[in-house]
Design a protein around this motif. Sequence first.
Motif, PDB file in Angstrom:
ATOM      1  N   ALA A 306       0.804  -1.222   0.000  1.00 17.36           N
ATOM      2  CA  ALA A 306       0.000   0.000   0.000  1.00 17.36           C
ATOM      3  C   ALA A 306       0.837   1.272   0.000  1.00 17.36           C
ATOM      4  O   ALA A 306       0.554   2.226  -0.732  1.00 17.36           O
ATOM      5  CB  ALA A 306      -0.949  -0.005   1.196  1.00 17.36           C
ATOM      6  N   VAL A 307       1.901   1.313   0.824  1.00 13.10           N
ATOM      7  CA  VAL A 307       2.700   2.539   0.944  1.00 13.10           C
ATOM      8  C   VAL A 307       3.429   2.838  -0.356  1.00 13.10           C
ATOM      9  O   VAL A 307       3.348   3.950  -0.903  1.00 13.10           O
ATOM     10  CB  VAL A 307       3.702   2.414   2.111  1.00 13.10           C
ATOM     11  CG1 VAL A 307       4.644   3.628   2.131  1.00 13.10           C
ATOM     12  CG2 VAL A 307       2.961   2.303   3.443  1.00 13.10           C
ATOM     13  N   LEU A 308       4.175   1.853  -0.881  1.00 14.14           N
ATOM     14  CA  LEU A 308       4.916   2.073  -2.121  1.00 14.14           C
ATOM     15  C   LEU A 308       3.970   2.287  -3.299  1.00 14.14           C
ATOM     16  O   LEU A 308       4.265   3.095  -4.202  1.00 14.14           O
ATOM     17  CB  LEU A 308       5.836   0.886  -2.391  1.00 14.14           C
ATOM     18  CG  LEU A 308       6.698   0.977  -3.661  1.00 14.14           C
ATOM     19  CD1 LEU A 308       7.561   2.237  -3.642  1.00 14.14           C
ATOM     20  CD2 LEU A 308       7.548  -0.269  -3.824  1.00 14.14           C
ATOM     21  N   ARG A 309       2.833   1.609  -3.295  1.00  8.69           N
ATOM     22  CA  ARG A 309       1.863   1.796  -4.383  1.00  8.69           C
ATOM     23  C   ARG A 309       1.466   3.271  -4.484  1.00  8.69           C
ATOM     24  O   ARG A 309       1.430   3.850  -5.576  1.00  8.69           O
ATOM     25  CB  ARG A 309       0.637   0.925  -4.157  1.00  8.69           C
ATOM     26  CG  ARG A 309      -0.397   1.002  -5.285  1.00  8.69           C
ATOM     27  CD  ARG A 309      -1.586   0.098  -4.999  1.00  8.69           C
ATOM     28  NE  ARG A 309      -1.172  -1.271  -4.792  1.00  8.69           N
ATOM     29  CZ  ARG A 309      -1.277  -1.924  -3.628  1.00  8.69           C
ATOM     30  NH1 ARG A 309      -1.828  -1.324  -2.578  1.00  8.69           N
ATOM     31  NH2 ARG A 309      -0.861  -3.157  -3.523  1.00  8.69           N
ATOM     32  N   GLY A 310       1.158   3.882  -3.349  1.00  6.35           N
ATOM     33  CA  GLY A 310       0.786   5.295  -3.352  1.00  6.35           C
ATOM     34  C   GLY A 310       1.912   6.181  -3.854  1.00  6.35           C
ATOM     35  O   GLY A 310       1.679   7.147  -4.592  1.00  6.35           O
TER      36      GLY A 310
END
Length: 323
Positions: A306-310
């Motif tokens: 989730a963090v890297l995707r954003g």
Amino acid sequence: MGCLLPPLRRPADGTRHVPAGRLAAVTAALALTASCSAGSSGTGTPSATPTPTAAPAASAATITAEINQLRDDYSRQIIAVQLTNNTAGPLTVLSASLTSPLFSGTMEWPAPPGGIELPPRQTKILQAQLPAPECGIQTSPANEGTAVSLRLAEGNGQEPAPTVPATDPYRVMERNNSEMCLAQAAAAVADIRLAPDIEVSADAQGAVLTLAITPRSTPGAVNPGSTGSLTINWIDGTPLLEEDPGAPWPHSVSVRAGGSLQQFRLGIRPARCDPHAIADDKVGTLLPLRVSAGGRDGILKIDAGAVLRGRIYEFITAACGRQ
């Protein structure tokens, strides 16, 4: 590959409903993309003396089943069971479970209280979580033996659970089994992850991701014939990301259990900048590694999380905005 269904409203019970007027159009569109189907059709036979409160008796001809998968469910190993009511009257499905020789245990559809109604001559999609794969030698064709057990409401009572063979025209079960068994073999050798940070260039046109490979201290339970090692042959791009020639991606990387930590810098740039690139994204942040492990060859998809995707989405938005 996968299920490219046209946008459908999802009811509160979590199913997806294909209206009668759209079923033919949906089927044609999905055939062109080779990723989904509106379900098999057939001729249903109503009961001899139908009443307003009783549904037709269940049989293999009454309901047909087909396996598929929505693209946004790929990383979650959730499949779609498409049930088509081939009769002239509504049917109520109280429960549904799927079995396959490619997977251990039973895949259960989480039915809402009272089940769901299948309108006459229409299709609904029921979703189910895949269990652990069977990674041994298969003695029967991979696309055979999948069946759905149903419990249908009949009047004031309940119909005994019929078993309906489930077709799998796009080999969804075989693909998931292959990917999950490969992931299992690779995970026995090393933990492979993308670090959550992203390094963006000064002009915002490129960025760098870090692929971290941490070998296990000893090999785990891998498939027969495995030597406790794996090879990353090369890395594919995604619908959102492609290789930056200035920071090329590694290939022919050997990893062995008990070895040292390896980290690789992956230069990336946007693969597309049209307005729908991020809005329509389903698999753009799943990095496909072409891997050999445990006697298997295939694609190992590394989820950005989730963090890297954003952060990847922010990078693509900024890079495309400056072009």
